[in-house]
Design a protein around this motif. Sequence first.
Motif, PDB file in Angstrom:
ATOM      1  N   SER A   1       0.811  -1.230   0.000  1.00  0.00           N
ATOM      2  CA  SER A   1       0.000   0.000   0.000  1.00  0.00           C
ATOM      3  C   SER A   1       0.842   1.278   0.000  1.00  0.00           C
ATOM      4  CB  SER A   1      -0.943  -0.001   1.212  1.00  0.00           C
ATOM      5  OG  SER A   1      -0.214   0.117   2.425  1.00  0.00           O
ATOM      6  N   ASN A   2       2.040   1.243  -0.573  1.00  0.00           N
ATOM      7  CA  ASN A   2       2.880   2.446  -0.640  1.00  0.00           C
ATOM      8  C   ASN A   2       2.147   3.571  -1.371  1.00  0.00           C
ATOM      9  OD1 ASN A   2       4.597   0.062  -0.298  1.00  0.00           O
ATOM     10  ND2 ASN A   2       6.308   1.494  -0.467  1.00  0.00           N
TER      11      ASN A   2
ATOM     12  N   GLU B   1       3.832   6.350  -2.525  1.00  0.00           N
ATOM     13  CA  GLU B   1       4.746   6.911  -3.526  1.00  0.00           C
ATOM     14  C   GLU B   1       5.251   5.801  -4.446  1.00  0.00           C
ATOM     15  OE1 GLU B   1       5.258  10.084  -3.754  1.00  0.00           O
ATOM     16  OE2 GLU B   1       4.220  10.643  -1.888  1.00  0.00           O
ATOM     17  N   TYR B   2       5.778   6.209  -5.585  1.00  0.00           N
ATOM     18  CA  TYR B   2       6.358   5.237  -6.510  1.00  0.00           C
ATOM     19  C   TYR B   2       7.545   4.531  -5.864  1.00  0.00           C
ATOM     20  CZ  TYR B   2       3.624   7.300 -10.303  1.00  0.00           C
ATOM     21  OH  TYR B   2       2.603   7.733 -11.094  1.00  0.00           O
ATOM     22  N   VAL B   3       7.724   3.266  -6.216  1.00  0.00           N
ATOM     23  CA  VAL B   3       8.814   2.458  -5.687  1.00  0.00           C
ATOM     24  C   VAL B   3       9.794   2.175  -6.825  1.00  0.00           C
ATOM     25  CG1 VAL B   3       9.443   0.267  -4.601  1.00  0.00           C
ATOM     26  CG2 VAL B   3       7.300   1.405  -3.969  1.00  0.00           C
ATOM     27  N   PRO B   4      11.105   2.361  -6.605  1.00  0.00           N
ATOM     28  CA  PRO B   4      12.087   2.078  -7.667  1.00  0.00           C
ATOM     29  C   PRO B   4      11.958   0.648  -8.183  1.00  0.00           C
ATOM     30  CG  PRO B   4      13.131   3.242  -5.850  1.00  0.00           C
ATOM     31  CD  PRO B   4      11.747   2.890  -5.388  1.00  0.00           C
ATOM     32  N   ILE B   5      12.114   0.494  -9.477  1.00  0.00           N
ATOM     33  CA  ILE B   5      11.913  -0.817 -10.099  1.00  0.00           C
ATOM     34  C   ILE B   5      12.902  -1.848  -9.547  1.00  0.00           C
ATOM     35  CG2 ILE B   5      13.447  -0.367 -12.056  1.00  0.00           C
ATOM     36  CD1 ILE B   5      11.356  -1.878 -13.801  1.00  0.00           C
ATOM     37  N   GLY B   6      14.099  -1.406  -9.175  1.00  0.00           N
ATOM     38  CA  GLY B   6      15.079  -2.336  -8.620  1.00  0.00           C
ATOM     39  C   GLY B   6      14.603  -2.951  -7.315  1.00  0.00           C
TER      40      GLY B   6
ATOM     41  N   GLU C   1       6.739 -23.680  -9.508  1.00  0.00           N
ATOM     42  CA  GLU C   1       7.040 -22.642 -10.488  1.00  0.00           C
ATOM     43  C   GLU C   1       6.181 -21.425 -10.174  1.00  0.00           C
ATOM     44  OE1 GLU C   1       6.233 -24.453 -14.251  1.00  0.00           O
ATOM     45  OE2 GLU C   1       8.080 -25.636 -14.257  1.00  0.00           O
ATOM     46  N   VAL C   2       6.745 -20.239 -10.354  1.00  0.00           N
ATOM     47  CA  VAL C   2       6.053 -18.997 -10.026  1.00  0.00           C
ATOM     48  C   VAL C   2       6.025 -18.105 -11.259  1.00  0.00           C
ATOM     49  CG1 VAL C   2       5.934 -17.019  -8.463  1.00  0.00           C
ATOM     50  CG2 VAL C   2       6.913 -19.189  -7.647  1.00  0.00           C
ATOM     51  N   PHE C   3       4.833 -17.581 -11.598  1.00  0.00           N
ATOM     52  CA  PHE C   3       4.655 -16.748 -12.777  1.00  0.00           C
ATOM     53  C   PHE C   3       3.977 -15.436 -12.381  1.00  0.00           C
ATOM     54  CE2 PHE C   3       4.403 -21.201 -13.953  1.00  0.00           C
ATOM     55  CZ  PHE C   3       5.292 -21.299 -15.015  1.00  0.00           C
ATOM     56  N   ILE C   4       4.304 -14.371 -13.093  1.00  0.00           N
ATOM     57  CA  ILE C   4       3.620 -13.094 -12.906  1.00  0.00           C
ATOM     58  C   ILE C   4       2.468 -13.016 -13.896  1.00  0.00           C
ATOM     59  CG2 ILE C   4       3.798 -10.589 -13.048  1.00  0.00           C
ATOM     60  CD1 ILE C   4       6.718 -10.825 -12.285  1.00  0.00           C
ATOM     61  N   LYS C   5       1.269 -12.906 -13.374  1.00  0.00           N
ATOM     62  CA  LYS C   5       0.093 -12.748 -14.232  1.00  0.00           C
ATOM     63  C   LYS C   5      -0.140 -11.274 -14.537  1.00  0.00           C
ATOM     64  CE  LYS C   5      -4.807 -14.030 -14.464  1.00  0.00           C
ATOM     65  NZ  LYS C   5      -5.920 -14.695 -13.740  1.00  0.00           N
ATOM     66  N   GLU C   6       0.066 -10.430 -13.504  1.00  0.00           N
ATOM     67  CA  GLU C   6      -0.134  -8.992 -13.683  1.00  0.00           C
ATOM     68  C   GLU C   6       0.710  -8.253 -12.656  1.00  0.00           C
ATOM     69  OE1 GLU C   6      -3.741  -5.651 -13.749  1.00  0.00           O
ATOM     70  OE2 GLU C   6      -4.148  -7.726 -13.169  1.00  0.00           O
ATOM     71  N   LEU C   7       1.290  -7.123 -13.070  1.00  0.00           N
ATOM     72  CA  LEU C   7       2.081  -6.293 -12.167  1.00  0.00           C
ATOM     73  C   LEU C   7       1.715  -4.844 -12.451  1.00  0.00           C
ATOM     74  CD1 LEU C   7       4.424  -6.140 -10.065  1.00  0.00           C
ATOM     75  CD2 LEU C   7       5.996  -5.955 -12.000  1.00  0.00           C
ATOM     76  N   ARG C   8       1.233  -4.131 -11.411  1.00  0.00           N
ATOM     77  CA  ARG C   8       0.860  -2.725 -11.560  1.00  0.00           C
ATOM     78  C   ARG C   8       1.689  -1.876 -10.609  1.00  0.00           C
ATOM     79  NH1 ARG C   8      -5.668  -2.942 -11.277  1.00  0.00           N
ATOM     80  NH2 ARG C   8      -5.125  -4.061  -9.386  1.00  0.00           N
ATOM     81  N   SER C   9       2.000  -0.658 -11.022  1.00  0.00           N
ATOM     82  CA  SER C   9       2.909   0.175 -10.250  1.00  0.00           C
ATOM     83  C   SER C   9       2.209   1.237  -9.415  1.00  0.00           C
ATOM     84  CB  SER C   9       3.907   0.862 -11.191  1.00  0.00           C
ATOM     85  OG  SER C   9       3.224   1.710 -12.095  1.00  0.00           O
ATOM     86  N   ASP C  10       0.873   1.337  -9.484  1.00  0.00           N
ATOM     87  CA  ASP C  10       0.189   2.255  -8.583  1.00  0.00           C
ATOM     88  C   ASP C  10       0.149   1.584  -7.214  1.00  0.00           C
ATOM     89  OD1 ASP C  10      -1.387   0.312  -9.743  1.00  0.00           O
ATOM     90  OD2 ASP C  10      -3.254   1.430  -9.458  1.00  0.00           O
ATOM     91  N   SER C  11       1.002   2.076  -6.298  1.00  0.00           N
ATOM     92  CA  SER C  11       1.457   1.283  -5.169  1.00  0.00           C
ATOM     93  C   SER C  11       2.175   0.084  -5.810  1.00  0.00           C
ATOM     94  CB  SER C  11       0.310   0.865  -4.263  1.00  0.00           C
ATOM     95  OG  SER C  11      -0.322   2.020  -3.721  1.00  0.00           O
ATOM     96  N   ILE C  12       2.048  -1.092  -5.273  1.00  0.00           N
ATOM     97  CA  ILE C  12       2.583  -2.282  -5.946  1.00  0.00           C
ATOM     98  C   ILE C  12       1.515  -3.355  -5.875  1.00  0.00           C
ATOM     99  CG2 ILE C  12       4.474  -3.938  -6.122  1.00  0.00           C
ATOM    100  CD1 ILE C  12       6.099  -2.115  -4.305  1.00  0.00           C
ATOM    101  N   TRP C  13       1.060  -3.802  -7.005  1.00  0.00           N
ATOM    102  CA  TRP C  13       0.065  -4.859  -7.076  1.00  0.00           C
ATOM    103  C   TRP C  13       0.649  -6.011  -7.876  1.00  0.00           C
ATOM    104  CZ3 TRP C  13      -4.698  -5.974  -5.087  1.00  0.00           C
ATOM    105  CH2 TRP C  13      -5.398  -7.017  -5.699  1.00  0.00           C
TER     106      TRP C  13
ATOM    107  N   PRO D   1      10.435  -3.219   0.008  1.00  0.00           N
ATOM    108  CA  PRO D   1       9.793  -2.077  -0.649  1.00  0.00           C
ATOM    109  C   PRO D   1       8.788  -1.351   0.239  1.00  0.00           C
ATOM    110  CG  PRO D   1       9.886  -3.946  -2.134  1.00  0.00           C
ATOM    111  CD  PRO D   1      10.299  -4.459  -0.793  1.00  0.00           C
ATOM    112  N   ALA D   2       8.092  -2.090   1.096  1.00  0.00           N
ATOM    113  CA  ALA D   2       7.101  -1.471   1.974  1.00  0.00           C
ATOM    114  C   ALA D   2       7.755  -0.594   3.030  1.00  0.00           C
ATOM    115  CB  ALA D   2       6.245  -2.552   2.640  1.00  0.00           C
ATOM    116  N   LYS D   3       9.029  -0.819   3.346  1.00  0.00           N
ATOM    117  CA  LYS D   3       9.714  -0.020   4.348  1.00  0.00           C
ATOM    118  C   LYS D   3       9.972   1.407   3.867  1.00  0.00           C
ATOM    119  CE  LYS D   3      12.811  -1.814   7.069  1.00  0.00           C
ATOM    120  NZ  LYS D   3      12.059  -1.859   8.344  1.00  0.00           N
TER     121      LYS D   3
END
Length: 304
Positions: A13-14, A16-21, A54-66, A182-184
Amino acid sequence: MQYQEVSQKVYYSNKEYVPIGEIAHSLIAFESLIKQAPEVLEALFPDLTIINVEVFIKELRSDSIWEDLVIKLIFGNQQRFDECIDNVRQKLGIEKIMENHPNFLSAVLIAMILAGGAYYLGKSSAPDNKEAKETIEANNNTIIQIGAGMVDMTADEFTSIVISAIKDKEKLAKNSLNVVKPAKLDPNATISFNDDPNLKITSASIKAMPEYKSVSEQEEELVEDFHDVRLELRAIDLDSTKHGWAVVAPSLYKKRVKLQLDPTIKPSDLKNKLSTNGNITVVWGFDKKGNRIPKIIFLREIIN
């Protein structure tokens, strides 16, 4: 090859934007942590055998981090898969496994993350670490109650299985701290799973989670002074102040540790003594399991 797919929706629930790294490192740590989960699942369900994850990303959104992830638990052939489902159905009931298994896996993963943070803090006896560990454990107690309720276990049974099942606890700690990192960046951020407000890592727990440091990084910092500590002399060398000395400091460690004398202390001051009290400086290190142990003790002053 038979498998079961389980969706996990994770929301940071950040504000602000979180750096991609930071997001990338967190995702890699989360994948690694998920791959430790079969140890817990197989301990919870002895009839269960998971041969791969195995782990896959179905969707990744950057408004906060989803993060919408798909976790594929691979069981092997059709017979082993059918046996697993039948056995788990008998334990949970088919309705529960079909309706709740995403949230049950969430409860297991959150419990692992919080247990990893508590383990890391528990390696140090610093007062601040004790308080932080209690904060994390309070959050975990809520999650454990939820997970235990889904499988008709007591909270103590569920806790014991989760903690004891993980073989590499140092790896778990590293993954756990990097998952929450990232939440920190936001003092009020939480991490919730599957849109369920009860399946959440609280902002207090996130604040309590320290930054992960490798063993070498920790060793550079771990020099600590202690006053009026009882030392049991186990080896002495009256011709040297640096070599041939060993003590046991029962209040700190039960095994013998190398001792070095301050230049102001004469070896003869300890002649014929079995024990003494003194002000000391301890240089800490870590054993192969990541446990903190004293590497050398400097005796600064003898207290009569």
